[in-house]
Motif scaffolding. Structure first.
Motif, mmCIF file in Angstrom:
data_model
loop_
_atom_site.group_PDB
_atom_site.id
_atom_site.type_symbol
_atom_site.label_atom_id
_atom_site.label_comp_id
_atom_site.label_asym_id
_atom_site.label_seq_id
_atom_site.Cartn_x
_atom_site.Cartn_y
_atom_site.Cartn_z
ATOM 1 N N SER A 109 0.804 -1.225 0.000
ATOM 2 C CA SER A 109 0.000 0.000 0.000
ATOM 3 C C SER A 109 0.835 1.273 0.000
ATOM 4 O O SER A 109 0.290 2.377 0.105
ATOM 5 N N HIS A 110 2.138 1.137 -0.065
ATOM 6 C CA HIS A 110 2.998 2.315 0.060
ATOM 7 C C HIS A 110 4.075 2.367 -1.024
ATOM 8 O O HIS A 110 4.713 1.350 -1.334
ATOM 9 N N ALA A 111 4.277 3.572 -1.555
ATOM 10 C CA ALA A 111 5.432 3.806 -2.405
ATOM 11 C C ALA A 111 6.695 3.772 -1.544
ATOM 12 O O ALA A 111 6.655 4.092 -0.351
ATOM 13 N N LEU A 112 7.808 3.409 -2.165
ATOM 14 C CA LEU A 112 9.085 3.329 -1.460
ATOM 15 C C LEU A 112 10.158 4.057 -2.269
ATOM 16 O O LEU A 112 10.054 4.177 -3.496
ATOM 17 N N HIS A 113 11.185 4.498 -1.576
ATOM 18 C CA HIS A 113 12.174 5.373 -2.175
ATOM 19 C C HIS A 113 13.573 5.020 -1.690
ATOM 20 O O HIS A 113 13.742 4.426 -0.625
ATOM 21 N N TRP A 114 14.565 5.455 -2.472
ATOM 22 C CA TRP A 114 15.967 5.410 -2.044
ATOM 23 C C TRP A 114 16.518 6.837 -2.040
ATOM 24 O O TRP A 114 16.374 7.569 -3.037
ATOM 25 N N VAL A 115 17.144 7.186 -0.914
ATOM 26 C CA VAL A 115 17.774 8.502 -0.754
ATOM 27 C C VAL A 115 19.213 8.267 -0.300
ATOM 28 O O VAL A 115 19.457 7.432 0.567
ATOM 29 N N ARG A 116 20.132 9.002 -0.888
ATOM 30 C CA ARG A 116 21.560 8.866 -0.556
ATOM 31 C C ARG A 116 22.022 10.108 0.196
ATOM 32 O O ARG A 116 21.589 11.227 -0.089
ATOM 33 N N GLN A 117 22.926 9.903 1.133
ATOM 34 C CA GLN A 117 23.517 11.034 1.856
ATOM 35 C C GLN A 117 25.036 10.936 1.814
ATOM 36 O O GLN A 117 25.610 9.896 2.150
#
Lengths: 121, 112
Positions: free
Chosen positions: A31-39
């Motif tokens: 039920s949820h979109a998912l993401h990748w974020v880099r730091q």
């Protein structure tokens, strides 16, 4: 409790490949979109990729387009990021992130602890 | 891409005093059809991931103390910590989710 646990980071040589995984629990995965974020110290927080709740839509930042592929496996409640042709500036901590939505863009409400990727010879 | 610019880069505030962080977007992130600003604020402590504090520019995430508040519209936004506590020492980021790519400000470090 929502939990996102990344794995698969490590040291890789320039030009190499790596697959990151994110195991999700505590919510309805489909039920949820998912993401990748880099730091990284040089670029700060950088939004890399997204996948809609059913995998039908994906997004890639220009910096990773053609090199990274995001997928999800609802049978295992797991998000993946397949990374190829890695460059030194791909180094950083990679966060798996959930948004409170089916699609994107939307605000990011839960973050994993991150996994460190180091690209170096 | 929408560029998010935060100021100041760092801020030293006494315990119990007010902290104010500014965030400016390079274009309006107000969606006129629903009158919502697509702006969120995050807090990041050392060794931890960012934590969502505020979304829709002014809505506090569940569990966030009410000393944190967000305001602004269009291109100019503010995060206010009304009475700084020791546990609020962190880096704060604004982020727009009006369009992809989502973009973040450079961060503001809040110290005592």
């Amino acid at each position: 409790e929502v939990q996102l646990v990344e794995s698969g980071g490590g040291l890789v040589q320039p030009g190499g490949s790596l697959r990151l995984s994110c195991s999700a629990s505590g919510f309805t995965f489909s039920s949820h979109a998912l993401h990748w974020v880099r730091q990284s110290p040089t670029k700060g927080l950088e939004y890399l990729s997204a996948i809609s709740h059913d995998g039908g839509a994906t997004y890639y930042a220009d910096s990773v387009k053609g090199r990274f592929t995001v997928t999800r496996d609802s049978s295992k409640n797991t998000l993946f990021l397949h990374m190829t042709s890695l460059r030194t500036d791909d180094s950083g901590v990679y966060f798996c992130v959930r948004s409170d939505s089916y699609g994107f863009p939307y605000f990011l409400d839960h973050w994993g602890q991150g996994t460190l990727v180091t690209v170096s010879s | 891409d929408i560029v998010m610019t935060q100021s100041p880069d760092s801020l030293a505030v006494s315990l119990g005093e007010r902290a104010t962080i500014n965030c400016k977007s390079s274009q309006s992130i107000l969606y006129t059809s629903n009158n919502k600003n697509y702006l969120s604020w995050y807090q990041q402590k050392p060794g931890q991931p960012p934590k969502l504090l505020i979304y829709w520019a002014s809505t506090r995430q569940s569990g966030v103390p009410d000393r944190f508040s967000g305001s602004g519209s269009g291109t100019d936004f503010i995060l206010t910590i009304s009475s700084l506590q020791a546990e609020d020492v962190a880096v704060y980021y604004c982020q727009q989710y009006y369009t992809t790519p989502l973009t973040f400000g450079g961060g503001t470090k809040v110290e005592i």
